[in-house]
Write an enzyme that holds these catalytic residues in place. Structure first.
Site, mmCIF file in Angstrom:
data_model
loop_
_atom_site.group_PDB
_atom_site.id
_atom_site.type_symbol
_atom_site.label_atom_id
_atom_site.label_comp_id
_atom_site.label_asym_id
_atom_site.label_seq_id
_atom_site.Cartn_x
_atom_site.Cartn_y
_atom_site.Cartn_z
ATOM 1 N N HIS A 81 -37.435 4.590 -20.960
ATOM 2 C CA HIS A 81 -37.204 3.659 -20.302
ATOM 3 C C HIS A 81 -35.878 3.666 -19.403
ATOM 4 O O HIS A 81 -34.918 4.147 -20.058
ATOM 5 C CB HIS A 81 -37.051 2.189 -21.255
ATOM 6 C CG HIS A 81 -38.439 1.911 -21.947
ATOM 7 N ND1 HIS A 81 -38.680 2.806 -23.093
ATOM 8 C CD2 HIS A 81 -39.216 1.235 -21.599
ATOM 9 C CE1 HIS A 81 -39.951 2.296 -23.465
ATOM 10 N NE2 HIS A 81 -40.433 1.430 -22.734
ATOM 11 N N ASP A 124 -47.378 2.833 -27.206
ATOM 12 C CA ASP A 124 -46.892 2.299 -26.162
ATOM 13 C C ASP A 124 -45.516 1.898 -26.677
ATOM 14 O O ASP A 124 -44.889 2.195 -27.725
ATOM 15 C CB ASP A 124 -47.581 1.192 -25.447
ATOM 16 C CG ASP A 124 -47.731 -0.054 -26.292
ATOM 17 O OD1 ASP A 124 -46.906 -0.315 -27.405
ATOM 18 O OD2 ASP A 124 -48.217 -0.991 -26.124
ATOM 19 N N SER A 125 -44.517 1.052 -25.729
ATOM 20 C CA SER A 125 -43.185 0.742 -26.025
ATOM 21 C C SER A 125 -43.168 -0.096 -27.165
ATOM 22 O O SER A 125 -41.957 -0.042 -27.882
ATOM 23 C CB SER A 125 -42.615 0.235 -24.810
ATOM 24 O OG SER A 125 -42.739 0.938 -23.528
#
Length: 209
Positions: A81, A124-125
């Site tokens: 990110h 995922d995140s």
């Protein structure tokens, strides 16, 4: 068999997206006024161009599926990110180890460019499973005498599904870049976004078997 069905489905739902990745759709004149000969000629040329892109897209998908030169294993490697676009308290909570795997088929065309169909699932995140699949294209360059060393730049078009979107299919059209040597490729994309949303670098390894 399940993977084959999944790839066929992804091929069908991805097909309408691909032509739009290379050109913008022209607006339609609904005024009802009489068109000039020049306008009619321009529309005819545009229609032929649209048909050309559509036919090329169908050909690339069909050729990749029916005459693939390799089967590929996908191993997700990293999600990052962008720290310039996120608050630290958010990135501290996000998962950046996208455990998972994937499968695909691919080929090199007469120009030496790469085409692939793939399906992949990863964490995922939020550490939830996220599947993604579709079609990928890369223009390939071989900057050294060793033809096994290749650089690629292109796009991927397909669909993904996320837990925080109730696993509703979401269309994606993203840039694609790679560094390859022989049967191993390191491919990556960047998901653009706004502050505290999107702006994620995602990369994976692809091994031809």
């Amino acid at each position: 068999m399940h993977l084959k069905r999944a790839l066929i489905t992804l091929s069908l739902i991805t097909l309408p997206i691909i032509p739009f990745s290379s050109y913008a759709v022209e607006s339609i004149n609904n005024t009802g006024s009489m068109e000039s000969p020049a306008s009619v000629a321009a529309d005819s040329t545009s229609n032929k161009q649209d048909e050309s892109w559509w036919q090329r897209s169908k050909h690339n998908l069909s050729a990749t599926w029916n005459t693939s030169q390799s089967h590929d294993i996908y191993i997700p490697a990293i999600t990052w990110h962008n720290r310039w676009t996120y608050d630290k308290e958010k990135t501290d909570k996000y998962n950046e180890r996208p455990w998972g795997a994937g499968y695909g088929v691919s080929r090199l065309d007469q120009d030496g460019d790469w085409h692939g169909l793939y399906i992949m699932a990863f964490k995922d995140s939020f550490n939830k499973w996220e599947p993604i699949g579709g079609y990928g294209y890369e223009k390939r360059w071989r900057p050294t005498h060793d033809q096994d060393f290749q650089l690629g730049l292109g796009f991927t078009a397909g669909f993904t599904m996320r837990d925080n979107w109730n696993y509703i299919p979401i269309p994606v059209l993203l840039p694609l870049a790679s560094i390859s040597y022989s049967k191993l490729s390191f491919q990556a994309t960047y998901i653009p976004g706004t502050y505290n949303n999107g702006n994620v670098f995602f990369a994976w390894f692809r091994w031809q078997i």
